[in-house]
Design a protein around this motif. Structure first.
Motif, PDB file in Angstrom:
ATOM      1  N   HIS A 469      -4.209  -3.840  -4.003  1.00  0.00           N
ATOM      2  CA  HIS A 469      -5.472  -3.121  -4.173  1.00  0.00           C
ATOM      3  C   HIS A 469      -6.405  -3.822  -5.156  1.00  0.00           C
ATOM      4  O   HIS A 469      -7.497  -3.356  -5.415  1.00  0.00           O
ATOM      5  CB  HIS A 469      -5.213  -1.691  -4.631  1.00  0.00           C
ATOM      6  CG  HIS A 469      -4.708  -0.830  -3.496  1.00  0.00           C
ATOM      7  ND1 HIS A 469      -4.558   0.528  -3.596  1.00  0.00           N
ATOM      8  CD2 HIS A 469      -4.333  -1.146  -2.238  1.00  0.00           C
ATOM      9  CE1 HIS A 469      -4.102   1.007  -2.435  1.00  0.00           C
ATOM     10  NE2 HIS A 469      -3.945   0.008  -1.608  1.00  0.00           N
ATOM     11  N   GLY A 472      -6.804  -7.688  -2.514  1.00  0.00           N
ATOM     12  CA  GLY A 472      -6.891  -7.522  -1.072  1.00  0.00           C
ATOM     13  C   GLY A 472      -5.835  -8.284  -0.288  1.00  0.00           C
ATOM     14  O   GLY A 472      -5.796  -8.193   0.940  1.00  0.00           O
ATOM     15  N   GLU A 474      -2.676  -9.332   1.749  1.00  0.00           N
ATOM     16  CA  GLU A 474      -1.854  -8.519   2.631  1.00  0.00           C
ATOM     17  C   GLU A 474      -0.591  -9.256   3.013  1.00  0.00           C
ATOM     18  O   GLU A 474      -0.594 -10.472   3.144  1.00  0.00           O
ATOM     19  CB  GLU A 474      -2.625  -8.210   3.922  1.00  0.00           C
ATOM     20  CG  GLU A 474      -3.792  -7.310   3.724  1.00  0.00           C
ATOM     21  CD  GLU A 474      -4.393  -6.885   5.055  1.00  0.00           C
ATOM     22  OE1 GLU A 474      -3.866  -7.301   6.116  1.00  0.00           O
ATOM     23  OE2 GLU A 474      -5.379  -6.137   5.024  1.00  0.00           O
TER      24      GLU A 474
END
Ligand code: ADP
Ligand code: ZN
Ligand code: ZN
Length: 734
Positions: A469, A472, A474
């Motif tokens: 968070h 970003g 992933e």
């Protein structure tokens, strides 16, 4: 006529401080007014759009080294003198390069050097020859025929959009028609908006009438009002009442709202109630839309401007009132580049333009509250809700004595069940999106980390991903523990996704709506969800702070704060203030109509003074406590802070730069430099970060010090290895 100056001082968009001298155009009959845009050569072979600051007879640079203005873009300045002066002041105050400050204030349209006048919309219409055509002439070309028929059916032509709906090949066909002399093009000026007649205000209560009277009693001078009204007390009606008066005296009004508060419903409410067009300014507009609203205000055609942060820079020749709604909101502070506070600049602008300003909030910032208590702002209070609407009852659920199941205690679950039985809505607030903030291996204790930040990855079940968070990043969900290869990977803690799925299990028949950044990423998704809530097609709402602002849910009679303790003991000095604001705001969304609301707060710290104040709806009590704490710690509003931040992909470079910066500092009396320290999250997005706090009880010596220091910083050799920035009045110390 004034003589042409020998030199012009021009601000150009560049990270360099100060302005640049240029020679006038070779032949320029009229001297240039400050605020006029020019194109000037800058750097190697580049040409940029600059803004004239002034002219002078002297330059510190030898004449033969100076370049000449290449082109003048405006007949009259795009920035009026008052606004230009405000921007220059802001550049000094925030110690940010003026060229970049001006670039923030000007719409992209003007920055790019386009004419300061909106082009008309192109329209294609039939010529006499085109109209005289026999339809049989086009039987072999069905697309041409369809477009021609559409043009025959209208009297003054069609714009690109309706033509595009008829055929994707319309441009090609129009080109053919133009060549044959059947069609010609003209421009249509944007028409002024048709607005309904103004609606009358509801009958106002005494506090509202009194507040409006105070504001409208100060219309021709500067006065800052702090309108402190509990949620749902009718603050917006006070704004509207005051605005009405100002518009009637033929002046313009600027209304600033937080990023998330600018909903179509709000715009519509202003439009209908006041019966004037509303020029809306926010970051979601196209360059053209933005410039259209901006120039409408600048040309004195738009009586009312409603916008987010950067709308504070809209030129308004007859500014008569500024309103800053939810003045405590953090989104008024820009967090990168030119780190200005739109609220603070709005107050300054009002003072310079001799207009009153209203700062409104149910939970004012401690800064504004202190200004009101000191008497520099006038305090206006709305202590009650109009009509029958009562404040909700607030109760604390003591987690030391209650078991949690998927984050929910038994009394909270029972309260939701009760609402379902009564056909009322519940709202559960959890300020954490995703399924769980931590994914942990039960075999070895490994937790999924972000490779680029000092942070854990949040588990998102819907997308089967681990997401950071902070940066970003992933990752796909690992099947086994990367450390011990065990299969026992478990989510720890709750996010909104988990809460939603737990509720779905407990209440299988309930209609759930989740509102957070993930669930509303698609265009129109948020509007759709809010609509479902308003139309009664939802029983339980689960959401993050997106729910705390601006939306009213009259049928919500229960608000559950699932995890109130986040941030209670945070290192961040504003954390408690933010927490209190959020909970009071979310509590205020409920029970507005005839149905009383109830707020249940789950906490491990029921004895904390913050919660005691919440139970009593006692903002002032909380403020007393928080102000005392700030005073003791020497934090704002009892001191002024400046944070020098640095970051670098090289470990140690940021701290090295800050140490050099500190060594370079010659601090006057009363200005304190702390030791450089690693940032609370030292590594973020692959960069090592550090910060240095400067503190001062008085502004003047602080800014005097910064003036010299900032210039010296750029010259430090350590500066080459880092990215650094100065944050004056930082919103947080991260
Ligand atoms: P706030 O801005 O403080 O949240 P609003 O101005 O939006 O409050 O008012 C909340 C609700 O109460 C709105 O639906 C508004 O129309 C209504 N309202 C405001 N003032 C009055 C009043 N004096 N009498 C009846 N209803 C009112
Ligand atoms: Zn493991
Ligand atoms: Zn990260």
């Amino acid at each position: 006529m004034a003589a042409e100056p020998r030199y012009y001082q021009i601000a150009v968009p560049s990270p360099l401080f100060g302005h640049f001298d240029y020679l006038p155009l070779r032949e320029n009959p009229v001297p240039l007014t400050p605020g006029t845009r020019v194109r000037v050569p800058f750097g190697r072979g580049r040409e940029v759009t600059g803004v004239v600051l002034g002219g002078s007879a002297h330059s510190a640079v030898p004449r033969h080294k100076l370049k000449r203005i290449a082109r003048v873009l405006d007949d009259s300045p795009v920035l009026p003198a008052t606004l230009l002066a405000l921007l220059r002041w802001a550049a000094d105050y925030y110690h940010h390069p003026l060229g970049e400050v001006l670039a923030t204030a000007l719409p992209a349209w003007l920055r790019e050097g386009r004419p300061a006048r909106l082009p008309g919309v192109p329209v294609w219409h039939l010529t006499d020859a085109g109209r005289a055509l026999e339809s049989s002439a086009l039987t072999r070309a069905p697309v041409q025929r369809r477009l021609w028929e559409a043009l025959v059916a209208v009297t003054d032509g069609l714009e690109a959009e309706p033509l595009g709906e008829l055929s994707t090949r319309w441009r090609e066909v129009m080109a053919i028609f133009e060549e044959r002399g059947w069609v010609a093009r003209h421009e249509r000026r944007a028409e002024s908006e048709v607005v309904p007649a103004p609606q009358p205000a509801p009958p106002l209560n005494a506090a509202q009438t009194g507040a409006i009277a105070e504001i409208t009693g100060a219309l021709d001078r500067y006065q800052c009002f702090l309108l402190h009204g509990i949620t749902g007390s009718g603050k917006t009606e006070v704004y509207l009442g005051a605005i009405e008066k100002v518009l009637a005296s033929n002046k313009q009004v600027l209304v600033l709202v937080p990023e998330i508060g600018l909903t179509p419903q709000l715009v519509e409410r202003f439009r209908r109630r006041l019966g004037v067009p509303v020029a809306v300014l926010h970051s979601g507009l196209t360059d053209t839309q933005r410039f259209a609203a901006w120039s409408g205000a600048a040309e004195d055609k738009a009586p009312l401007v409603l916008g987010t942060r950067s709308a504070v820079f809209t030129p308004m020749p007859r500014l008569g009132l500024i309103v800053v709604d939810e003045e405590h909101d953090a989104s008024y502070k820009q967090q990168e580049g030119f780190r200005y506070s739109a609220r603070d600049l709005a107050v300054l602008r009002a003072a310079r333009e001799k207009a009153p300003i209203v700062l409104g909030s149910a939970t004012p910032s401690l800064e504004s509250l202190k200004n009101a208590r000191d008497g520099s702002y006038r305090l206006l209070e709305l202590p009650e809700r109009p009509g029958a609407a009562e404040l909700p009852v607030v109760r604390l659920l003591d987690l030391r004595k209650l078991a949690l199941d998927d984050g929910l205690s038994a009394p909270l679950r029972a309260a939701v069940a009760e609402r379902l039985k009564r056909g009322e809505q519940s709202l559960l607030f959890l300020n954490r999106r995703g399924f769980a903030p931590v994914l942990m291996c039960y075999g070895c204790g490994w937790v999924a980390p972000c490779r680029r930040c000092d942070a854990r990855l949040t588990y998102h079940q819907r997308s089967s991903k681990l997401i950071c968070h902070h940066c970003g990043a992933e990752q796909l969900l690992p099947e086994k523990c990367p450390n011990c290869a065990g299969a026992e990977l478990h989510p720890i803690g709750e996010g909104t996704e988990r809460l939603e799925s737990a509720l779905a299990k407990i209440f299988p028949k309930a209609r759930l709506v989740r509102i957070d950044r993930d669930s509303t990423a698609a265009r129109g998704a948020l509007e759709g969800k809010l609509k479902a809530v308003h139309e009664g097609r939802a029983d339980i709402l689960v959401g993050t702070q997106m729910l705390t602002k601006g939306h009213d849910f009259p049928n919500v009679t229960l608000v559950g704060v699932v995890n109130a303790d986040q941030g209670l003991y945070s290192a961040e000095f504003r954390a408690a203030e933010r927490l209190f604001q959020q909970i009071l705001q979310v509590a205020g969304r409920a029970g507005r109509a005839d149905k009383p609301g109830e707020v249940l707060i789950q906490t491990w710290h029921p004895d904390h003074p913050l919660f005691a104040a919440l139970v009593r709806h006692d903002f002032n009590g909380f403020a007393d406590y928080a102000l005392a704490e700030r005073s003791e710690a020497g934090f704002p509003p009892y001191s002024h802070l400046v944070l020098l931040r640095a970051e670098s992909p090289d470990r140690g470079a940021a701290l090295g730069f800050l140490r050099a910066a500190r060594a370079k500092a010659e601090t006057p009396n009363g200005v304190q430099l702390m030791d450089p320290v690693p940032s609370p999250m030292e590594r973020r997005a692959g960069r090592w970060r550090a910060q240095l706090l400067v503190q001062s009880a008085k502004r003047a010596p602080l800014h005097e010090f910064l003036d010299g220091w900032v210039r010296a910083l750029g010259a430090l050799k350590q500066a080459r290895r880092v990215r650094w920035s100065l944050d004056v009045d930082p919103a947080d110390l991260f």
